[in-house]
Enzyme design. Structure first.
Site, PDB file in Angstrom:
ATOM      1  N   HIS A  28     -97.245  72.941  26.412  1.00 17.13           N
ATOM      2  CA  HIS A  28     -96.211  71.741  26.161  1.00 17.13           C
ATOM      3  C   HIS A  28     -95.849  71.982  24.362  1.00 17.13           C
ATOM      4  O   HIS A  28     -94.697  71.999  23.931  1.00 17.13           O
ATOM      5  CB  HIS A  28     -96.439  70.582  26.403  1.00 17.13           C
ATOM      6  CG  HIS A  28     -95.364  69.587  26.109  1.00 17.13           C
ATOM      7  ND1 HIS A  28     -94.384  69.077  27.083  1.00 17.13           N
ATOM      8  CD2 HIS A  28     -95.323  68.728  25.222  1.00 17.13           C
ATOM      9  CE1 HIS A  28     -93.794  68.235  26.423  1.00 17.13           C
ATOM     10  NE2 HIS A  28     -94.000  67.847  25.162  1.00 17.13           N
ATOM     11  N   GLU A  29     -97.046  71.778  23.652  1.00 20.42           N
ATOM     12  CA  GLU A  29     -96.864  71.617  22.349  1.00 20.42           C
ATOM     13  C   GLU A  29     -96.426  73.047  21.545  1.00 20.42           C
ATOM     14  O   GLU A  29     -95.742  72.949  20.481  1.00 20.42           O
ATOM     15  CB  GLU A  29     -98.031  71.174  21.540  1.00 20.42           C
ATOM     16  CG  GLU A  29     -98.711  69.919  21.965  1.00 20.42           C
ATOM     17  CD  GLU A  29     -97.590  68.633  21.729  1.00 20.42           C
ATOM     18  OE1 GLU A  29     -96.744  68.778  20.742  1.00 20.42           O
ATOM     19  OE2 GLU A  29     -97.493  67.805  22.365  1.00 20.42           O
ATOM     20  N   HIS A  62     -92.627  72.909  21.407  1.00 17.95           N
ATOM     21  CA  HIS A  62     -92.294  72.201  20.266  1.00 17.95           C
ATOM     22  C   HIS A  62     -92.309  72.947  19.001  1.00 17.95           C
ATOM     23  O   HIS A  62     -91.342  72.930  18.365  1.00 17.95           O
ATOM     24  CB  HIS A  62     -92.918  70.997  20.217  1.00 17.95           C
ATOM     25  CG  HIS A  62     -92.505  69.696  21.128  1.00 17.95           C
ATOM     26  ND1 HIS A  62     -91.260  69.570  21.437  1.00 17.95           N
ATOM     27  CD2 HIS A  62     -93.422  68.871  21.768  1.00 17.95           C
ATOM     28  CE1 HIS A  62     -91.578  68.419  22.398  1.00 17.95           C
ATOM     29  NE2 HIS A  62     -92.661  68.189  22.608  1.00 17.95           N
ATOM     30  N   HIS A  75     -87.383  67.943  24.585  1.00 23.82           N
ATOM     31  CA  HIS A  75     -87.979  67.451  25.757  1.00 23.82           C
ATOM     32  C   HIS A  75     -86.782  68.218  26.731  1.00 23.82           C
ATOM     33  O   HIS A  75     -85.734  68.048  26.493  1.00 23.82           O
ATOM     34  CB  HIS A  75     -88.313  66.135  25.986  1.00 23.82           C
ATOM     35  CG  HIS A  75     -89.512  65.838  25.270  1.00 23.82           C
ATOM     36  ND1 HIS A  75     -89.806  64.840  24.569  1.00 23.82           N
ATOM     37  CD2 HIS A  75     -90.767  66.554  25.295  1.00 23.82           C
ATOM     38  CE1 HIS A  75     -91.067  64.546  24.384  1.00 23.82           C
ATOM     39  NE2 HIS A  75     -91.752  66.019  24.373  1.00 23.82           N
TER      40      HIS A  75
END
Ligand code: TQI
Ligand code: ZN
Ligand code: ZN
Length: 169
Positions: free
Chosen positions: A126-127, A130, A136
């Site tokens: 997930h990171e 980013h 998101h």
């Protein structure tokens, strides 16, 4: 549906390799480093970018570290659960994890006896999203959806994540 950061920042056009390195003040074991390698590989498979571990921390594109509480970037960690990790938008490259979590590195988080166990690979995937420029997603199955329950494993990119990242790279 996927989203981007305001202004859609990305790593420069033509970027083929991004290097990453771990904060040298901690000695992470090979199993932990392997989790990061696997997580980077998820994104590598669906983009034109490959990720390699660098020997020099200071000159690496992506800088990874585990910290507790206030660690100098204005985004203090909060102890067990709450914020687990954060990463900055391109091309900052910082990826920080909260040292206070019960990170599951080797083994199956869905079978952990720790009620607060968090799957490291899920959070790292997930990171990295980013770090690469994804915000998101509104799709619950996506890696970039903004919530995950403890003791949940979510490491396979969803078509929404793939479509989003392929808009950028
Ligand atoms: N950390 C938040 C996150 O990564 C920090 C954050 C909030 C953020 N808004 C942001 C980072 C916008 C970049 C851009 O979303 S967290 C999850 C999830 C967190 C949360 O610790 O709450 C995961 C870290 F999505 F599952 F809830 C990893 Cl996987
Ligand atoms: Zn930080
Ligand atoms: Zn997020």
């Amino acid at each position: 549906h996927y989203s981007f950061f305001p202004g859609q920042p990305r790593w420069p056009e033509g970027t083929q390799t991004l290097t990453y390195a771990f904060d040298p003040s901690e000695n992470l074991d090979d199993a932990t480093k392997q989790v990061f390698a696997n997580a980077f590989n998820q994104w590598s498979k669906v983009t034109t970018i490959t990720f390699t571990e660098a020997t020099s921390y200071s000159s690496s594109d992506i800088k990874i570290g585990f910290y507790s509480g206030d660690h100098g970037d204005g985004e203090a960690f909060d102890g067990v659960l709450g914020t687990l990790a954060h990463a900055f938008s391109p091309t900052d490259g910082r990826l920080h994890l909260d040292k206070a979590e019960d990170w599951v590195v080797n083994g199956d988080v869905t079978e952990s006896s720790l009620s607060n166990a968090v799957d490291l690979e899920s959070v790292v995937v997930h990171e990295i999203g980013h770090l690469l420029g994804l915000g998101h997603s509104s799709i619950e199955e996506a890696i970039m959806y903004p919530t995950i329950s403890s003791r949940t494993k979510k490491v396979e990119l969803e078509s929404d994540d793939i479509e989003g990242i392929q808009m950028l790279y």
